[in-house]
Design a protein around this motif. Structure first.
Motif, PDB file in Angstrom:
ATOM      1  N   GLU A 182      59.533  40.282 -33.813  1.00 49.08           N
ATOM      2  CA  GLU A 182      58.173  39.795 -34.001  1.00 49.08           C
ATOM      3  C   GLU A 182      57.140  40.888 -33.738  1.00 49.08           C
ATOM      4  N   GLU A 183      57.422  41.736 -32.730  1.00 49.17           N
ATOM      5  CA  GLU A 183      56.506  42.845 -32.456  1.00 49.17           C
ATOM      6  C   GLU A 183      56.495  43.836 -33.618  1.00 49.17           C
ATOM      7  N   LEU A 184      57.683  44.167 -34.127  1.00 48.58           N
ATOM      8  CA  LEU A 184      57.769  45.098 -35.256  1.00 48.58           C
ATOM      9  C   LEU A 184      57.004  44.571 -36.466  1.00 48.58           C
ATOM     10  N   PHE A 185      57.184  43.279 -36.747  1.00 51.04           N
ATOM     11  CA  PHE A 185      56.501  42.678 -37.900  1.00 51.04           C
ATOM     12  C   PHE A 185      54.990  42.704 -37.730  1.00 51.04           C
TER      13      PHE A 185
ATOM     14  N   LYS B 240      77.609  31.325 -26.532  1.00 50.69           N
ATOM     15  CA  LYS B 240      78.607  30.728 -25.628  1.00 50.69           C
ATOM     16  C   LYS B 240      80.009  30.779 -26.232  1.00 50.69           C
ATOM     17  N   ALA B 241      80.067  30.987 -27.538  1.00 53.65           N
ATOM     18  CA  ALA B 241      81.365  31.110 -28.221  1.00 53.65           C
ATOM     19  C   ALA B 241      81.759  32.577 -28.374  1.00 53.65           C
ATOM     20  N   GLY B 242      81.009  33.465 -27.700  1.00 55.72           N
ATOM     21  CA  GLY B 242      81.334  34.883 -27.732  1.00 55.72           C
ATOM     22  C   GLY B 242      80.772  35.640 -28.920  1.00 55.72           C
ATOM     23  N   ILE B 243      79.830  35.030 -29.642  1.00 61.26           N
ATOM     24  CA  ILE B 243      79.222  35.694 -30.797  1.00 61.26           C
ATOM     25  C   ILE B 243      77.996  36.468 -30.338  1.00 61.26           C
ATOM     26  N   LYS B 244      77.932  37.745 -30.692  1.00 60.24           N
ATOM     27  CA  LYS B 244      76.849  38.613 -30.251  1.00 60.24           C
ATOM     28  C   LYS B 244      75.501  38.187 -30.846  1.00 60.24           C
ATOM     29  N   ALA B 245      74.426  38.494 -30.082  1.00 60.69           N
ATOM     30  CA  ALA B 245      73.064  38.269 -30.593  1.00 60.69           C
ATOM     31  C   ALA B 245      72.866  39.117 -31.837  1.00 60.69           C
ATOM     32  N   ARG B 246      72.145  38.570 -32.810  1.00 60.60           N
ATOM     33  CA  ARG B 246      71.993  39.243 -34.103  1.00 60.60           C
ATOM     34  C   ARG B 246      70.529  39.522 -34.387  1.00 60.60           C
ATOM     35  N   LYS B 247      70.237  40.766 -34.799  1.00 57.31           N
ATOM     36  CA  LYS B 247      68.862  41.118 -35.126  1.00 57.31           C
ATOM     37  C   LYS B 247      68.324  40.222 -36.247  1.00 57.31           C
ATOM     38  N   GLY B 248      67.078  39.802 -36.067  1.00 58.13           N
ATOM     39  CA  GLY B 248      66.459  38.923 -37.044  1.00 58.13           C
ATOM     40  C   GLY B 248      66.694  37.460 -36.751  1.00 58.13           C
ATOM     41  N   ILE B 249      67.669  37.160 -35.921  1.00 56.99           N
ATOM     42  CA  ILE B 249      67.964  35.788 -35.521  1.00 56.99           C
ATOM     43  C   ILE B 249      67.679  35.603 -34.034  1.00 56.99           C
ATOM     44  N   ASP B 250      68.229  36.486 -33.219  1.00 61.49           N
ATOM     45  CA  ASP B 250      68.056  36.390 -31.775  1.00 61.49           C
ATOM     46  C   ASP B 250      67.142  37.482 -31.212  1.00 61.49           C
ATOM     47  N   LEU B 251      67.030  38.608 -31.890  1.00 60.08           N
ATOM     48  CA  LEU B 251      66.282  39.750 -31.366  1.00 60.08           C
ATOM     49  C   LEU B 251      65.099  40.074 -32.262  1.00 60.08           C
TER      50      LEU B 251
END
Length: 200
Positions: free
Chosen positions: A75-78, A189-200
């Motif tokens: 959001e900051e980048l945008f 919680k299922a071990g899936i990494k945070a993803r740019k554009g979705i979580d970051l």
């Protein structure tokens, strides 16, 4: 088919009358305080949706992010690339569980709050977002009474969006609208990494 269409038309007419009555009853026009809370994902995302909405109408917007800022968020980048007119300030320390330095975090929170206070006293701002400020109140990095006083005394036409878990009952009472996001299921919680554009 004709019978179904007639039933649908009757039901929608009743619904429209109900909605129209509610709209007619809402006669007060002023800024509001909206609290987005709960243990689920999407509180800040919802707040930034309102930022985009206000910008679409040509309104002046200010964003203050507490906790976040160790790395630049999407959001900051945008905003910095496409809407440099938005007042955007981040505390810049990252998450409190990473810093593990209460004194430094408190000093950073105070500095960040000073930026927020300026926006809350400026009638030219249509919308002010206080992202993750509830944590600062919960950790007692900021004085809750001082925060509430500044929000209560803001210009009448200014709206404020507060995000984060907790923050105490006084914040809930202050808010005109309170929405809770509940965590039903989360990929992390299922071990899936945070993803740019979705979580970051």
């Amino acid at each position: 088919m004709a019978d179904k269409n007639e039933k649908h038309k009757t039901a929608m007419a009743k619904q429209k009358a109900k909605v129209d009555k509610s709209i007619a009853a809402a006669t007060t026009e002023r800024g509001i305080v909206l609290l987005l809370t709960g243990d689920g994902k999407g509180k800040s995302s919802s707040a930034f949706g309102m930022v985009m909405r206000s910008l679409g109408y040509g309104y002046k917007v200010g964003v203050i992010q507490f906790i976040k800022g160790e790395q630049m968020s999407g959001e900051e980048l945008f905003i910095r690339n496409h809407h440099p007119e938005v007042y955007f300030y981040q505390m810049g320390t990252g998450f409190t569980w990473n810093t593990q330095d209460r004194e430094a975090d408190m000093a950073a929170a105070q500095r960040t709050w000073e930026h927020a206070e300026k926006l809350l006293a400026d009638e030219t701002y249509h919308l002010v977002v206080l992202d993750e400020i509830t944590y600062m109140i919960g950790y007692k990095y900021l004085d809750a009474e001082r925060v509430i006083k500044a929000i209560n005394e803001r210009p009448a036409e200014q709206s404020v969006v507060i995000t984060g878990r907790g923050g105490g009952s006084a914040i809930r009472e202050l808010a005109d609208t309170v929405s809770e996001v509940h965590d039903v299921k989360h990929a992390f919680k299922a071990g899936i990494k945070a993803r740019k554009g979705i979580d970051l």
